[in-house]
Design a protein around this motif. Structure first.
Motif, mmCIF file in Angstrom:
data_model
loop_
_atom_site.group_PDB
_atom_site.id
_atom_site.type_symbol
_atom_site.label_atom_id
_atom_site.label_comp_id
_atom_site.label_asym_id
_atom_site.label_seq_id
_atom_site.Cartn_x
_atom_site.Cartn_y
_atom_site.Cartn_z
ATOM 1 N N ALA A 193 70.307 11.757 -4.991
ATOM 2 C CA ALA A 193 71.411 10.555 -4.800
ATOM 3 C C ALA A 193 70.741 9.407 -4.081
ATOM 4 O O ALA A 193 70.919 8.038 -4.098
ATOM 5 C CB ALA A 193 72.585 10.947 -4.053
ATOM 6 N N LEU A 194 69.698 9.824 -2.779
ATOM 7 C CA LEU A 194 69.463 8.822 -2.084
ATOM 8 C C LEU A 194 67.569 8.430 -1.969
ATOM 9 O O LEU A 194 67.230 7.565 -1.222
ATOM 10 C CB LEU A 194 69.478 9.668 -0.531
ATOM 11 N N VAL A 195 66.847 9.345 -2.705
ATOM 12 C CA VAL A 195 65.587 9.218 -2.884
ATOM 13 C C VAL A 195 65.101 9.087 -4.342
ATOM 14 O O VAL A 195 64.559 8.005 -4.671
ATOM 15 C CB VAL A 195 64.806 10.311 -2.186
ATOM 16 N N ILE A 196 65.224 10.055 -5.118
ATOM 17 C CA ILE A 196 64.894 9.884 -6.460
ATOM 18 C C ILE A 196 65.560 8.874 -7.433
ATOM 19 O O ILE A 196 64.684 8.271 -7.973
ATOM 20 C CB ILE A 196 65.150 11.380 -7.199
ATOM 21 N N ILE A 220 56.927 9.749 -4.651
ATOM 22 C CA ILE A 220 57.661 10.425 -3.635
ATOM 23 C C ILE A 220 58.823 10.888 -4.468
ATOM 24 O O ILE A 220 59.363 12.180 -3.902
ATOM 25 C CB ILE A 220 58.308 9.086 -2.582
ATOM 26 N N ALA A 221 59.319 10.514 -5.421
ATOM 27 C CA ALA A 221 60.337 11.166 -6.150
ATOM 28 C C ALA A 221 59.956 12.587 -6.739
ATOM 29 O O ALA A 221 60.934 13.426 -6.811
ATOM 30 C CB ALA A 221 60.884 10.159 -7.550
ATOM 31 N N LYS A 222 58.778 12.457 -7.356
ATOM 32 C CA LYS A 222 58.219 13.811 -7.734
ATOM 33 C C LYS A 222 57.936 14.972 -6.935
ATOM 34 O O LYS A 222 58.556 16.041 -6.934
ATOM 35 C CB LYS A 222 56.735 13.535 -8.353
ATOM 36 N N ARG A 224 59.830 15.179 -3.952
ATOM 37 C CA ARG A 224 61.530 15.794 -3.750
ATOM 38 C C ARG A 224 61.925 16.387 -4.816
ATOM 39 O O ARG A 224 62.705 17.468 -4.709
ATOM 40 C CB ARG A 224 62.456 14.512 -3.581
ATOM 41 N N SER A 225 61.709 16.153 -6.129
ATOM 42 C CA SER A 225 61.936 16.962 -7.467
ATOM 43 C C SER A 225 61.386 18.461 -7.263
ATOM 44 O O SER A 225 62.205 19.325 -7.684
ATOM 45 C CB SER A 225 61.587 16.285 -8.492
ATOM 46 N N LEU A 226 60.121 18.556 -6.743
ATOM 47 C CA LEU A 226 59.578 19.721 -6.877
ATOM 48 C C LEU A 226 60.211 20.586 -5.802
ATOM 49 O O LEU A 226 60.366 21.988 -5.667
ATOM 50 C CB LEU A 226 58.028 19.719 -6.532
ATOM 51 N N HIS A 227 60.539 20.164 -4.547
ATOM 52 C CA HIS A 227 61.385 20.751 -3.764
ATOM 53 C C HIS A 227 62.579 21.305 -4.153
ATOM 54 O O HIS A 227 62.998 22.493 -3.789
ATOM 55 C CB HIS A 227 61.656 19.700 -2.300
ATOM 56 N N ASN A 228 63.428 20.505 -4.762
ATOM 57 C CA ASN A 228 64.453 21.000 -5.507
ATOM 58 C C ASN A 228 64.336 22.160 -6.315
ATOM 59 O O ASN A 228 64.853 23.185 -6.247
ATOM 60 C CB ASN A 228 65.330 19.704 -6.177
ATOM 61 N N ASN A 229 63.282 22.113 -7.192
ATOM 62 C CA ASN A 229 62.870 22.984 -7.967
ATOM 63 C C ASN A 229 62.728 24.495 -7.348
ATOM 64 O O ASN A 229 63.265 25.512 -7.768
ATOM 65 C CB ASN A 229 61.619 22.758 -8.611
ATOM 66 N N TYR A 230 62.007 24.666 -6.134
ATOM 67 C CA TYR A 230 61.806 25.780 -5.217
ATOM 68 C C TYR A 230 63.057 26.087 -4.619
ATOM 69 O O TYR A 230 63.123 27.350 -4.322
ATOM 70 C CB TYR A 230 60.773 25.484 -4.372
#
Length: 405
Positions: A193-196, A220-222, A224-230
């Motif tokens: 919501a606040l970055v990607i 930056i979006a990629k 944060r998305s990778l963090h979410n994945n892990y």
């Protein structure tokens, strides 16, 4: 009171159902796009700006997918956004937190042997922890440390271990695990919501205006998305853990929670490596099994005695009921062979869900659950193995409804 208890139980069921459905949608799209991104291949002749492509087959047809970094030369006519799955998952999860843990703070959130606070204070601590966890994580990512993925992940892991320990000093074991999952889910949803999404909107605005988008927003979006994945797999475990007292109701529950994050990273590393066609690291599964065995051992370590259990004012009302002596006899004879510190039922080594029903205080504290599970419904005991009679179920119902009035 009885009508409210029934309504609240159904409301909890409905919100939980919604949360599961939205979480499946979010996790599914997240896993798909990470796998897609890792599986992209480059070839001569790709359109300008295209980073890679992949052919996929599903549902009787073929899909030809191309990814652009940072964006295509002009704005596409049709663009599908993936954001509502994340928002709906967090909103439904927060609703469940309110319905179960805030509304039932005395039962599910507060352990007065751990921290004797009012429900209001406990709820404020809960809300503050969610906000502060996001702010800490976000500032770390924006700091110079954010440029070093390995160092960032190590610091974040230390932070999660500290939070795991901290929550066990504030709440019940069940609530500690739930909140550890909640702060992780908050970080994940706030990333969206606040970055990607804002970064993607900047890129879209540049395309519409005819400007060349800055590649930093996509990078930056990629990340944060990778963090979410892990983080996804640990969150799933923590959200399911409330059904398993051997995970949350043990002396070393915060260590168990900390190890679960490592297990989640190992499993995601395996799938991400396979999807990226960089090998088949079977060692991750061996390490996962070893860590899970360690968790099983930790769950059986004898808990440290915390002192005499305090009885809430609501429980005192149920104990004072004229029905209580007969209710106690019923519960002791029909339930306590399983719901006791050392169950007599073959194959049980701990009380199911950690519920003890062999003394006045615990029977009274679990009045609502007894009413719903064995009074108004026949959920307990399973298969009515202890042969609870209709008259005894009527007694349990009359006890709860009468004391509630």
């Amino acid at each position: 009171m009885q009508d409210l208890a029934l309504f609240w139980d159904w409301l909890s069921f409905a919100v939980r159902w919604l949360h599961v459905v939205t979480a499946i949608a979010w996790i599914g799209s997240s896993f798909y796009f990470i796998a897609l991104d890792l599986g992209l291949r480059q070839r001569p002749g790709l359109p300008a700006g295209a980073h890679g492509e992949e052919w996929q087959v599903h549902g009787g047809g073929f899909y030809h997918i191309q990814k652009y970094l940072v964006a295509p030369a002009e704005m596409p006519e049709h663009l599908t956004w993936f954001k509502w799955e994340s928002y709906a998952t967090w909103l439904s999860g927060f609703a469940m937190l309110c319905v179960v843990y805030y509304a039932g703070a005395d039962l599910f959130l507060i352990d007065r042997n751990v921290l004797d606070v009012s429900p209001t204070v406990a709820i404020l601590i809960s809300l503050a922890s969610l906000a502060l966890a996001w702010l800490f994580y976000d500032q770390l990512c924006k700091s110079p440390l954010g440029n070093n993925d390995t160092a960032l992940m190590l610091v974040l892991y230390v932070f999660l271990v500290a939070m795991a320990w901290g929550y066990t000093q504030l709440f019940t074991g069940r609530a500690a695990f739930l909140h550890l999952g909640a702060i992780t889910a908050t970080v994940m949803s706030a990333n969206v919501a606040l970055v990607i999404i804002p970064n993607q909107k900047i890129v879209v605005a540049d395309l519409i205006a005819g400007r060349k988008p800055d590649p930093k927003y996509g990078k930056i979006a990629k990340t944060r998305s990778l963090h979410n994945n892990y983080l996804t797999l640990p969150v799933i475990f923590l959200m399911l853990s409330n059904h398993y007292p051997l995970a949350f109701a043990t002396e070393f529950n915060w260590v168990i929670a900390s190890i679960i994050f490592i297990i989640g990273v190992l499993i995601r590393h395996y799938f991400n490596t396979v999807h990226a066609r960089k090998g088949n690291p079977h060692w991750t599964w061996g390490a996962t099994v070893v860590l899970f065995i360690i968790i099983m051992w930790l769950s059986t370590v004898p808990a440290v005695l915390t002192g005499e259990k305090k009885v809430s004012s609501a429980a005192e009302t149920f104990i004072a009921s004229a029905h209580f002596p007969a209710v106690k006899d019923t519960v002791i004879s029909r339930c306590s062979m399983c719901h006791t510190a050392e169950p007599a039922w073959d194959g049980l080594y701990r009380a199911p869900k950690g519920v003890i029903l062999d003394n006045d205080a615990d029977i009274a504290e679990h009045a609502r659950e007894i009413y719903l599970q064995a009074g108004r419904s026949h959920a307990m005991p399973p298969g009515n193995v202890t042969e609870v009679t209709p008259e005894e179920r009527a007694l349990l119902t009359a006890w709860f409804e009468g004391a509630g009035k």
